[in-house]
Scaffold this active site. Structure first.
Site, PDB file in Angstrom:
ATOM      1  N   GLY A  20      -0.450  -5.472  -4.376  1.00 43.76           N
ATOM      2  CA  GLY A  20      -0.069  -5.306  -2.986  1.00 43.76           C
ATOM      3  C   GLY A  20       0.596  -3.958  -2.767  1.00 43.76           C
ATOM      4  N   TYR A  21       0.258  -3.299  -1.674  1.00 45.34           N
ATOM      5  CA  TYR A  21       0.817  -1.977  -1.380  1.00 45.34           C
ATOM      6  C   TYR A  21       1.305  -1.877   0.067  1.00 45.34           C
ATOM      7  CZ  TYR A  21      -3.845  -1.509   0.614  1.00 45.34           C
ATOM      8  OH  TYR A  21      -4.990  -1.718   1.346  1.00 45.34           O
ATOM      9  N   GLU A  98      -5.870 -11.365   4.821  1.00 42.85           N
ATOM     10  CA  GLU A  98      -6.294  -9.981   4.637  1.00 42.85           C
ATOM     11  C   GLU A  98      -7.741  -9.727   5.076  1.00 42.85           C
ATOM     12  OE1 GLU A  98      -4.107  -7.797   3.801  1.00 42.85           O
ATOM     13  OE2 GLU A  98      -2.511  -9.169   3.228  1.00 42.85           O
TER      14      GLU A  98
END
Length: 206
Positions: A20-21, A98
């Site tokens: 995750g970013y 997402e």
């Protein structure tokens, strides 16, 4: 790539790492065994993707981050290890969060945990590309900040997303500079500061 396809790619493995970013660094919302701070090479993080659900709407889409390929770049974030039943559960959840609502695609990348002599890990990552209908693309720092300052979606204000991501970088990756992220944060706060100061002024008595 659908959740069942990813499980198939992993074969008989009962473990999967998810990188995750963006909002995942502070709000994964799925069960995991452990997490590691680290980075992926060959990608830069940019506020180039539109969001018409979580942090914006169809009329005023917010801006959230995606990864753009660049040979000399790297992006820091958090990798989460999911095991056993967590693998399918997390993928089903993330497919909605997402892919369906966010427009992101999946890829496998090499994640490098922070620290000396760490072995790279293959991790799943969600990336929005330019062929996505809500992809916004590049814009100036001031344009991006102005958009973030006013947008709000079902998950909350776009600026919360920006500030939480910047806060993560400062506290979890204090030695890492992220000019794109921090310049947008400064520009956004400059827009909002006069409004906040005005709101703090006492109301004149009649």
């Amino acid at each position: 790539m659908k959740p069942q396809d990813i499980v198939g790619v992993k074969g008989n493995s009962s473990s999967l790492w998810i990188f995750g970013y963006g909002s995942l660094v502070w709000k994964p919302d799925f069960k995991f065994k452990r997490s590691k701070v680290g980075f992926v090479r060959g990608y830069k993080r940019r506020f180039w993707h539109g969001d018409n659900f979580h942090r914006g709407n169809d009329e005023t889409p917010g801006r959230v981050v995606t990864l753009i390929e660049e040979d000399d770049a790297s992006t820091w974030g958090v990798a989460f290890e999911v095991t056993g039943s967590q693998v399918e559960e997390s993928l089903k959840y993330l497919n909605v969060r997402e892919a369906v609502r966010g427009g992101y695609l999946t890829r496998f990348v090499e994640f490098v945990p922070r620290g000396e002599n760490q072995v790279p890990i293959q991790a799943l990552v969600y990336i929005a590309t330019a062929d996505n209908p809500i992809y916004l693309g590049p814009a100036s720092t001031d344009e991006i900040a102005a958009q973030i300052a006013v947008c709000k979606g079902k998950t909350g204000h776009n600026i919360e997303y920006l500030l939480r991501l910047a806060d993560f970088m400062r506290h979890s990756c204090p030695d890492v500079d992220d000019p794109h992220l921090f310049s947008i944060e400064r520009a956004c706060l400059a827009i909002l500061r006069p409004i906040l100061l005005a709101a703090q002024q006492p109301v004149p008595s009649s």
